[in-house]
Design an enzyme around this catalytic site. Structure first.
Site, PDB file in Angstrom:
ATOM      1  N   GLN A 107       0.992  -1.540  -0.139  1.00  0.00           N
ATOM      2  CA  GLN A 107      -0.082   0.202   0.000  1.00  0.00           C
ATOM      3  C   GLN A 107       0.925   1.357   0.127  1.00  0.00           C
ATOM      4  OE1 GLN A 107      -3.840  -1.027   2.970  1.00  0.00           O
ATOM      5  NE2 GLN A 107      -1.753  -1.805   4.220  1.00  0.00           N
ATOM      6  N   HIS A 127      -1.644   1.212  -4.361  1.00  0.00           N
ATOM      7  CA  HIS A 127      -1.851   3.240  -3.793  1.00  0.00           C
ATOM      8  C   HIS A 127      -1.043   4.212  -4.772  1.00  0.00           C
ATOM      9  CE1 HIS A 127      -3.952   2.056   0.173  1.00  0.00           C
ATOM     10  NE2 HIS A 127      -4.662   1.173  -1.233  1.00  0.00           N
ATOM     11  N   GLY A 200       2.984  -4.448   8.938  1.00  0.00           N
ATOM     12  CA  GLY A 200       2.847  -3.454   9.199  1.00  0.00           C
ATOM     13  C   GLY A 200       1.501  -2.123   8.330  1.00  0.00           C
ATOM     14  N   ASN A 226       3.025  -6.879  13.111  1.00  0.00           N
ATOM     15  CA  ASN A 226       2.191  -5.826  13.512  1.00  0.00           C
ATOM     16  C   ASN A 226       2.552  -4.901  14.289  1.00  0.00           C
ATOM     17  OD1 ASN A 226       1.596  -3.200  11.732  1.00  0.00           O
ATOM     18  ND2 ASN A 226      -0.394  -3.291  13.230  1.00  0.00           N
TER      19      ASN A 226
HETATM   20  N1  APR Z   1       6.544  -2.269  13.728  1.00  0.00           N
HETATM   21  C1  APR Z   1       5.600  -3.290  13.400  1.00  0.00           C
HETATM   22  N2  APR Z   1       4.805  -2.169  12.971  1.00  0.00           N
HETATM   23  C2  APR Z   1       4.839  -1.341  12.569  1.00  0.00           C
HETATM   24  C3  APR Z   1       5.556  -0.320  13.407  1.00  0.00           C
HETATM   25  C4  APR Z   1       7.070  -0.980  13.204  1.00  0.00           C
HETATM   26  N3  APR Z   1       7.929  -0.442  13.141  1.00  0.00           N
HETATM   27  N4  APR Z   1       5.453   0.792  12.950  1.00  0.00           N
HETATM   28  C5  APR Z   1       3.556   1.044  12.635  1.00  0.00           C
HETATM   29  N5  APR Z   1       3.488   0.050  13.293  1.00  0.00           N
HETATM   30  C6  APR Z   1       1.812  -1.005  12.714  1.00  0.00           C
HETATM   31  C7  APR Z   1       1.058   0.497  13.452  1.00  0.00           C
HETATM   32  O1  APR Z   1       0.641  -0.256  14.782  1.00  0.00           O
HETATM   33  C8  APR Z   1      -0.718   0.024  12.403  1.00  0.00           C
HETATM   34  O2  APR Z   1      -0.862  -0.882  12.737  1.00  0.00           O
HETATM   35  O3  APR Z   1       1.501  -0.188  11.467  1.00  0.00           O
HETATM   36  C9  APR Z   1       0.355  -0.125  11.368  1.00  0.00           C
HETATM   37  C10 APR Z   1       0.495   1.056  10.019  1.00  0.00           C
HETATM   38  O4  APR Z   1      -1.164   1.323   9.449  1.00  0.00           O
HETATM   39  P1  APR Z   1      -1.561   2.321   9.238  1.00  0.00           P
HETATM   40  O5  APR Z   1      -1.267   3.542   9.006  1.00  0.00           O
HETATM   41  O6  APR Z   1      -3.014   2.659   9.347  1.00  0.00           O
HETATM   42  O7  APR Z   1      -1.322   2.106   6.893  1.00  0.00           O
HETATM   43  P2  APR Z   1      -2.181   1.565   6.214  1.00  0.00           P
HETATM   44  O8  APR Z   1      -2.520   0.446   7.150  1.00  0.00           O
HETATM   45  O9  APR Z   1      -0.413   1.231   5.102  1.00  0.00           O
HETATM   46  O10 APR Z   1      -2.892   2.162   5.403  1.00  0.00           O
HETATM   47  C11 APR Z   1      -3.461   1.640   4.756  1.00  0.00           C
HETATM   48  O11 APR Z   1      -4.944   4.106   4.176  1.00  0.00           O
HETATM   49  O12 APR Z   1      -4.278   6.742   4.509  1.00  0.00           O
HETATM   50  C12 APR Z   1      -4.381   5.400   3.977  1.00  0.00           C
HETATM   51  O13 APR Z   1      -3.972   4.868   1.806  1.00  0.00           O
HETATM   52  C13 APR Z   1      -2.859   5.217   2.647  1.00  0.00           C
HETATM   53  O14 APR Z   1      -2.358   2.929   2.350  1.00  0.00           O
HETATM   54  C14 APR Z   1      -2.170   3.650   3.279  1.00  0.00           C
HETATM   55  C15 APR Z   1      -4.007   3.131   3.807  1.00  0.00           C
END
Ligand code: APR
Ligand code: ZN
Length: 263
Positions: A107, A127, A200, A226
Site C-alpha cells: 500500500q 496505491h 506493518g 504488526n
Molecule cells: N513495526 C511493526 N508495526 C508497525 C511499526 C513497526 N516498526 N510501525 C507502525 N506499525 C504498525 C502500526 O501499529 C499500525 O497498525 O503499522 C500499522 C500502520 O497502519 P496505518 O498507519 O493505518 O497504515 P496502512 O495500514 O498502510 O494504511 C493503509 O490508508 O490512509 C491510507 O493510503 C493510505 O496506504 C494507506 C492506507
C-alpha cells in the site's frame, strides 16, 4: 524487543516460509516507520498532521487551493526522498534473493521496496508511487523530480507540458479507483499463494485489506507482523506484535539456517 514467545513464533514463521511454494508479502506504512516515514494511524501519524480531505480526488479537482497545497507538499518532498530502506525491507529483498518470494503487494508509495533491491516486476503498488505525476487529461506520466527541477520556484502547480492539463501525484487519492491491472494481478497472486505475510498495516483500508482474506480463503497460511492488533488477527496462523525490522531480520536469519541445513 521481541520476547521468548516471539522467538517461538519467529521459528514457526521461518519454517512456514521454508516449506512454502509461493510466499506473498503484504506491506503497509508500518514497515517504513523505522526509515523515518510516519505511518497514517499511529499516534503522531500522517493523518494527525494532514487533513485526509485534502487527499480526496473530489477536493483536488474542485479546489485550486488544495492543488497548491499538494504542490507545496511535493516541493517539500523530504518525507520520502531521503528515506532509505530499513532492516524489514532488506529482509524481504533477502527473501527474493533466496528464491522465497513470489511478490510484494504494497500500500506504500515510498518506493522503498525497489530501493531495497526487490525486482520492480515483483512489487505491486496498489496505491501508486510518489516518484511520478500523471496528467489527468492526457494520462501522460512524468518523473516528479523532472517536474520539480523545472518548476521549483513556481507558486502554482505547473500544467502538463503536453496538453496543459492538471498534473496530480500518481498516488491513489480517497475516492479514486486503484490501478485496475495492478489490483487484478495482486488479487490473483494473493489467491494463489500458499503463505501471505502482512507487515506493518492496520488492515482498515479496502480493497487493499482484502488481500490477506483472499489468501486465507484460498487455504494459504497467514502471518501478521504488526505493532498493534488488526481485524485479521483472529484468522491468522501466527501473529507477532513487535517491531517489523527486528522480527523480519530474525525470521530471515532463522530461515537461512534451516535452508543451509537442507543442502
Ligand atoms: N513495526 C511493526 N508495526 C508497525 C511499526 C513497526 N516498526 N510501525 C507502525 N506499525 C504498525 C502500526 O501499529 C499500525 O497498525 O503499522 C500499522 C500502520 O497502519 P496505518 O498507519 O493505518 O497504515 P496502512 O495500514 O498502510 O494504511 C493503509 O490508508 O490512509 C491510507 O493510503 C493510505 O496506504 C494507506 C492506507
Ligand atoms: Zn496532459
Amino acid at each position: 524487543m521481541t520476547d521468548l514467545l516471539d522467538e517461538k513464533r519467529i521459528g514457526r514463521v521461518a519454517e512456514m516460509i521454508a516449506k512454502a511454494r509461493d510466499v506473498v508479502v503484504f506491506t503497509g506504512a508500518g514497515i517504513s516507520t523505522e526509515s523515518g516515514i510516519p505511518d497514517f494511524r499511529s499516534p503522531g501519524g500522517f493523518w494527525t498532521k494532514f487533513d485526509p480531505e485534502d487527499f480526496t480526488i473530489t477536493r483536488f479537482l474542485e479546489n485550486p487551493e488544495t492543488r497548491r497545497k499538494q504542490w507545496r507538499f511535493l516541493l517539500s518532498g523530504d518525507l520520502f526522498r531521503d528515506a532509505s530502506p530499513n532492516r524489514a525491507h532488506q529482509a524481504i529483498a533477502a527473501l527474493e534473493a533466496m528464491g522465497k518470494l513470489d511478490c510484494i503487494i504494497t500500500q506504500n508509495i515510498d518506493n522503498l521496496h525497489e530501493k531495497a533491491g526487490n525486482d520492480p516486476e515483483r512489487v505491486f503498488e496498489l496505491h501508486g508511487n510518489m516518484r511520478w505525476v500523471r496528467c489527468l487529461d492526457c494520462g501522460e506520466r512524468f518523473p516528479v523530480e523532472e517536474i520539480l527541477e523545472r518548476h521549483r520556484s513556481a507558486e502554482d502547480p505547473p500544467p502538463c507540458g503536453g496538453c496543459g492539463g492538471i498534473l496530480k501525484p500518481d498516488v491513489v487519492f480517497f475516492g479514486e479507483a486503484l490501478p485496475d491491472e495492478t489490483l487484478r494481478e495482486a488479487t490473483r497472486r494473493a489467491s494463489r499463494c500458499d503463505l501471505l505475510i502482512v507487515i506493518g498495516s492496520s488492515l482498515v483500508v479496502y480493497p487493499a485489506a482484502y488481500m490477506p482474506l483472499y489468501a486465507k480463503q484460498s487455504g494459504a497460511g497467514l502471518v501478521i507482523v504488526n505493532w498493534t492488533p488488526t481485524p485479521a488477527d483472529g484468522i491468522a496462523d501466527v501473529v507477532i506484535h513487535a517491531a517489523a525490522g527486528e522480527v523480519m531480520e530474525r525470521i530471515v536469519a532463522d530461515l537461512r539456517r534451516r535452508l543451509d541445513r537442507c543442502v
